[in-house]
Write a protein that holds these residues in place. Structure first.
Motif: not given
Length: 187
Positions: A1-2, A31-34, A90-91
């Motif tokens: 995801m970008a 909580n899911f993207w920084m 997710t890795a």
């Protein structure tokens, strides 16, 4: 995801400046993207040049003027297209897990300290998410909130973040217990 998809999703909350987005990322998509503020500002410039968002200048007294961003129709279209794409698994790339894996040959005390730090971080993050949840619910039950909520996505991701941190806490407590038990057994 970008990063752009996370920005598009964050702008569903409404018009926001880069500063507001950076600050709001913590309460909405962190909580899911920084992202660092620098990454965010670079992405906002790219997205504006691609027509996904538009900016307007807000005149301010006693402060520098600011640009606030909103989604364009092309931005809404891009977000719809993104949500239709299959998600990649997710890795996990977690340095702590490598240290834990190597604890038998490593510095067990340092690994325990790192796990304790993760535990403290997860407890703090969960408390933060719980405050956001309480603010969203505002005295209502979850069912009452959801019945009147304009958007359900932010609440669902908040639930995911809370579950993730609860699991981090459960794992860290169990890992520390196992390491303590192991340390008390003569070898």
């Amino acid at each position: 995801m970008a990063l752009r998809n996370a920005v598009l999703a964050a702008l569903l909350e409404g018009e926001a400046s880069g500063y507001d987005l950076a600050k709001g990322f913590d309460a909405s998509v962190a909580n899911f993207w920084m992202a660092t503020p620098q990454q965010l500002y670079r992405e906002l410039d790219r997205m504006e040049s691609e027509g996904l968002i538009e900016a307007r200048l807000v005149q301010q007294e006693r402060r520098p003027n600011k640009r606030v961003f909103s989604l364009t129709e092309a931005g809404h279209d891009a977000l719809r297209a993104f949500t239709a794409e299959p998600s990649k698994p997710t890795a996990i790339r977690d340095e702590l897990m490598v240290k834990v894996y190597a604890v038998d040959e490593g510095d067990e005390e340092a690994v325990r300290a790192a796990i304790t730090e993760r535990l403290d971080w997860a407890r703090g993050k969960l408390a933060h998410y719980d405050r956001i949840r309480a603010r969203l619910l505002d005295g209502r039950t979850e069912d009452e909130y959801l019945a009147g909520a304009e958007r359900v996505g932010p609440y669902l991701t908040l639930m995911g973040g809370r579950a993730y941190e609860r699991e981090n806490i459960r794992w860290a407590v169990q890992a520390l217990r196992i390491l303590e038990q192991r340390a008390s057994v003569p070898r």
